[in-house]
Design a protein around this motif. Structure first.
Motif, PDB file in Angstrom:
ATOM      1  N   ILE A  71      -5.297 100.830-219.608  1.00  0.00           N
ATOM      2  CA  ILE A  71      -5.163 101.956-218.680  1.00  0.00           C
ATOM      3  C   ILE A  71      -6.467 102.743-218.640  1.00  0.00           C
ATOM      4  O   ILE A  71      -6.994 103.050-217.567  1.00  0.00           O
ATOM      5  N   THR A  72      -6.990 103.060-219.817  1.00  0.00           N
ATOM      6  CA  THR A  72      -8.242 103.820-219.900  1.00  0.00           C
ATOM      7  C   THR A  72      -9.389 103.055-219.254  1.00  0.00           C
ATOM      8  O   THR A  72     -10.211 103.641-218.533  1.00  0.00           O
ATOM      9  N   GLU A  73      -9.451 101.759-219.472  1.00  0.00           N
ATOM     10  CA  GLU A  73     -10.510 100.933-218.872  1.00  0.00           C
ATOM     11  C   GLU A  73     -10.442 100.978-217.343  1.00  0.00           C
ATOM     12  O   GLU A  73     -11.463 101.133-216.675  1.00  0.00           O
ATOM     13  N   LEU A  74      -9.237 100.878-216.789  1.00  0.00           N
ATOM     14  CA  LEU A  74      -9.076 100.979-215.331  1.00  0.00           C
ATOM     15  C   LEU A  74      -9.493 102.357-214.830  1.00  0.00           C
ATOM     16  O   LEU A  74     -10.175 102.481-213.810  1.00  0.00           O
ATOM     17  N   GLN A  75      -9.094 103.387-215.554  1.00  0.00           N
ATOM     18  CA  GLN A  75      -9.449 104.744-215.143  1.00  0.00           C
ATOM     19  C   GLN A  75     -10.964 104.944-215.169  1.00  0.00           C
ATOM     20  O   GLN A  75     -11.518 105.593-214.289  1.00  0.00           O
ATOM     21  N   VAL A 101      -5.264 111.221-207.985  1.00  0.00           N
ATOM     22  CA  VAL A 101      -6.382 110.487-207.408  1.00  0.00           C
ATOM     23  C   VAL A 101      -6.713 111.008-206.016  1.00  0.00           C
ATOM     24  O   VAL A 101      -5.852 111.532-205.307  1.00  0.00           O
ATOM     25  N   LYS A 102      -7.984 110.857-205.645  1.00  0.00           N
ATOM     26  CA  LYS A 102      -8.443 111.237-204.312  1.00  0.00           C
ATOM     27  C   LYS A 102      -9.534 110.258-203.909  1.00  0.00           C
ATOM     28  O   LYS A 102     -10.484 110.035-204.656  1.00  0.00           O
ATOM     29  N   GLY A 103      -9.376 109.676-202.715  1.00  0.00           N
ATOM     30  CA  GLY A 103     -10.368 108.722-202.231  1.00  0.00           C
ATOM     31  C   GLY A 103      -9.838 107.964-201.051  1.00  0.00           C
ATOM     32  O   GLY A 103      -8.804 108.325-200.469  1.00  0.00           O
ATOM     33  N   ASN A 104     -10.528 106.883-200.687  1.00  0.00           N
ATOM     34  CA  ASN A 104     -10.052 106.061-199.570  1.00  0.00           C
ATOM     35  C   ASN A 104      -8.745 105.387-199.953  1.00  0.00           C
ATOM     36  O   ASN A 104      -8.589 104.894-201.078  1.00  0.00           O
ATOM     37  N   ALA A 105      -7.832 105.355-199.014  1.00  0.00           N
ATOM     38  CA  ALA A 105      -6.463 104.908-199.273  1.00  0.00           C
ATOM     39  C   ALA A 105      -6.390 103.516-199.885  1.00  0.00           C
ATOM     40  O   ALA A 105      -5.643 103.299-200.837  1.00  0.00           O
ATOM     41  N   PHE A 106      -7.143 102.571-199.359  1.00  0.00           N
ATOM     42  CA  PHE A 106      -7.049 101.200-199.853  1.00  0.00           C
ATOM     43  C   PHE A 106      -7.511 101.101-201.311  1.00  0.00           C
ATOM     44  O   PHE A 106      -6.913 100.376-202.107  1.00  0.00           O
ATOM     45  N   THR A 107      -8.531 101.854-201.683  1.00  0.00           N
ATOM     46  CA  THR A 107      -9.025 101.834-203.059  1.00  0.00           C
ATOM     47  C   THR A 107      -8.045 102.528-203.989  1.00  0.00           C
ATOM     48  O   THR A 107      -7.811 102.073-205.117  1.00  0.00           O
ATOM     49  N   VAL A 108      -7.451 103.611-203.530  1.00  0.00           N
ATOM     50  CA  VAL A 108      -6.431 104.304-204.324  1.00  0.00           C
ATOM     51  C   VAL A 108      -5.250 103.375-204.571  1.00  0.00           C
ATOM     52  O   VAL A 108      -4.746 103.265-205.702  1.00  0.00           O
ATOM     53  N   GLN A 109      -4.808 102.668-203.527  1.00  0.00           N
ATOM     54  CA  GLN A 109      -3.697 101.731-203.686  1.00  0.00           C
ATOM     55  C   GLN A 109      -4.061 100.600-204.644  1.00  0.00           C
ATOM     56  O   GLN A 109      -3.233 100.171-205.451  1.00  0.00           O
ATOM     57  N   GLU A 113      -1.919  99.808-207.985  1.00  0.00           N
ATOM     58  CA  GLU A 113      -1.300  98.491-208.200  1.00  0.00           C
ATOM     59  C   GLU A 113      -1.753  97.875-209.513  1.00  0.00           C
ATOM     60  O   GLU A 113      -0.953  97.299-210.251  1.00  0.00           O
ATOM     61  N   LYS A 114      -3.046  98.006-209.827  1.00  0.00           N
ATOM     62  CA  LYS A 114      -3.559  97.440-211.084  1.00  0.00           C
ATOM     63  C   LYS A 114      -2.962  98.137-212.301  1.00  0.00           C
ATOM     64  O   LYS A 114      -2.741  97.499-213.335  1.00  0.00           O
ATOM     65  N   MET A 115      -2.700  99.421-212.184  1.00  0.00           N
ATOM     66  CA  MET A 115      -2.105 100.151-213.303  1.00  0.00           C
ATOM     67  C   MET A 115      -0.618  99.823-213.450  1.00  0.00           C
ATOM     68  O   MET A 115      -0.129  99.619-214.563  1.00  0.00           O
ATOM     69  N   ILE A 116       0.076  99.767-212.338  1.00  0.00           N
ATOM     70  CA  ILE A 116       1.533  99.578-212.357  1.00  0.00           C
ATOM     71  C   ILE A 116       1.926  98.207-212.898  1.00  0.00           C
ATOM     72  O   ILE A 116       2.946  98.066-213.566  1.00  0.00           O
ATOM     73  N   GLY A 124       6.429 102.363-212.654  1.00  0.00           N
ATOM     74  CA  GLY A 124       5.209 102.890-212.069  1.00  0.00           C
ATOM     75  C   GLY A 124       5.432 103.210-210.614  1.00  0.00           C
ATOM     76  O   GLY A 124       6.235 102.560-209.935  1.00  0.00           O
ATOM     77  N   ASN A 125       4.706 104.218-210.139  1.00  0.00           N
ATOM     78  CA  ASN A 125       4.916 104.660-208.764  1.00  0.00           C
ATOM     79  C   ASN A 125       3.641 105.319-208.257  1.00  0.00           C
ATOM     80  O   ASN A 125       2.955 106.016-208.996  1.00  0.00           O
ATOM     81  N   LEU A 126       3.348 105.102-206.983  1.00  0.00           N
ATOM     82  CA  LEU A 126       2.274 105.813-206.307  1.00  0.00           C
ATOM     83  C   LEU A 126       2.910 106.733-205.281  1.00  0.00           C
ATOM     84  O   LEU A 126       3.599 106.269-204.370  1.00  0.00           O
ATOM     85  N   THR A 127       2.696 108.022-205.447  1.00  0.00           N
ATOM     86  CA  THR A 127       3.154 108.995-204.465  1.00  0.00           C
ATOM     87  C   THR A 127       1.967 109.306-203.572  1.00  0.00           C
ATOM     88  O   THR A 127       0.925 109.766-204.044  1.00  0.00           O
ATOM     89  N   MET A 128       2.130 109.019-202.293  1.00  0.00           N
ATOM     90  CA  MET A 128       1.036 109.167-201.347  1.00  0.00           C
ATOM     91  C   MET A 128       1.129 110.495-200.630  1.00  0.00           C
ATOM     92  O   MET A 128       2.205 110.907-200.211  1.00  0.00           O
ATOM     93  N   SER A 129      -0.012 111.147-200.506  1.00  0.00           N
ATOM     94  CA  SER A 129      -0.052 112.409-199.780  1.00  0.00           C
ATOM     95  C   SER A 129      -1.352 112.482-199.007  1.00  0.00           C
ATOM     96  O   SER A 129      -2.092 111.514-198.908  1.00  0.00           O
ATOM     97  N   SER A 130      -1.620 113.640-198.474  1.00  0.00           N
ATOM     98  CA  SER A 130      -2.761 113.860-197.617  1.00  0.00           C
ATOM     99  C   SER A 130      -3.643 114.944-198.195  1.00  0.00           C
ATOM    100  O   SER A 130      -3.185 115.797-198.947  1.00  0.00           O
TER     101      SER A 130
END
Length: 136
Positions: A71-75, A101-109, A113-116, A124-130
Motif C-alpha cells: 500500500i505504501t509503495e503504491l502511495q 486523492v486529487k488528479g486526472n480521473a483515469f489516473t485516480v481510478q 484499482e491497484k490498491m483495492i 475497497g471502494n473509490l468514492t468519486m467526487s468533483s
C-alpha cells in the motif's frame, strides 16, 4: 440566480421519485433534482478524465504479509495524487485506510484499482467526487 422549469412525468414514476425524496430526507423535489443533476455532471467529469477528487477506502487485515508495504509503495508511486491518508486500527486484526486523492480521473481510478485488488484487502471502494468548480 434560480431558474424555474417544469417537468412532466408519468404518475407512477413521480410516485417513485416522491418515495425516493422521503427515504433520503429531501425537503422538496427541487433539492433532489439538483443532487441528481450534480451526480450526472460529476460522472461526466470522471468519464472525460477531468481533474477530480476522490476517496479510496480500504479495510484490510494488517497481518497479511507485506500488505502495508505494498500500500505504501503504491502511495509513493502515485504521491502526486495523494492529498491525505488516514490509518485507523479497527481491532486487533483489521485496519481502515482512507486516502484522499486529487488528479486526472483515469489516473485516480488506476491507483484505486491497484490498491483495492491487493491480497488481504477485505473491502475497497473509490468514492468519486468533483473539485466543485463546475457545480454551482
Amino acid at each position: 440566480m434560480l431558474k424555474r422549469f417544469s417537468v412532466s412525468l408519468e404518475e407512477h414514476l413521480l410516485e417513485q421519485f416522491d418515495e425516493y425524496i422521503t427515504q433520503h430526507g429531501y425537503s422538496n423535489r427541487s433539492e433532489a433534482i439538483r443532487d441528481l443533476i450534480r451526480e450526472k455532471l460529476i460522472n461526466k467529469q470522471w468519464q472525460q478524465d477531468s481533474e477530480v477528487v476522490g476517496v479510496v477506502t480500504l479495510v484490510y487485515d494488517h497481518h497479511q504479509a507485506q500488505l502495508q508495504e505494498r500500500i505504501t509503495e503504491l502511495q509513493h508511486h502515485y504521491y502526486q495524487l495523494i492529498t491525505s491518508t488516514t490509518h485507523v486500527h479497527m481491532d486487533h486484526h483489521n485496519c481502515l485506510e482512507v486516502t484522499i486523492v486529487k488528479g486526472n480521473a483515469f489516473t485516480v481510478q488506476e491507483l484505486a484499482e491497484k490498491m483495492i485488488v491487493l491480497r488481504g484487502v477485505k473491502n475497497g471502494n473509490l468514492t468519486m467526487s468533483s473539485t466543485g468548480d463546475d457545480l454551482h
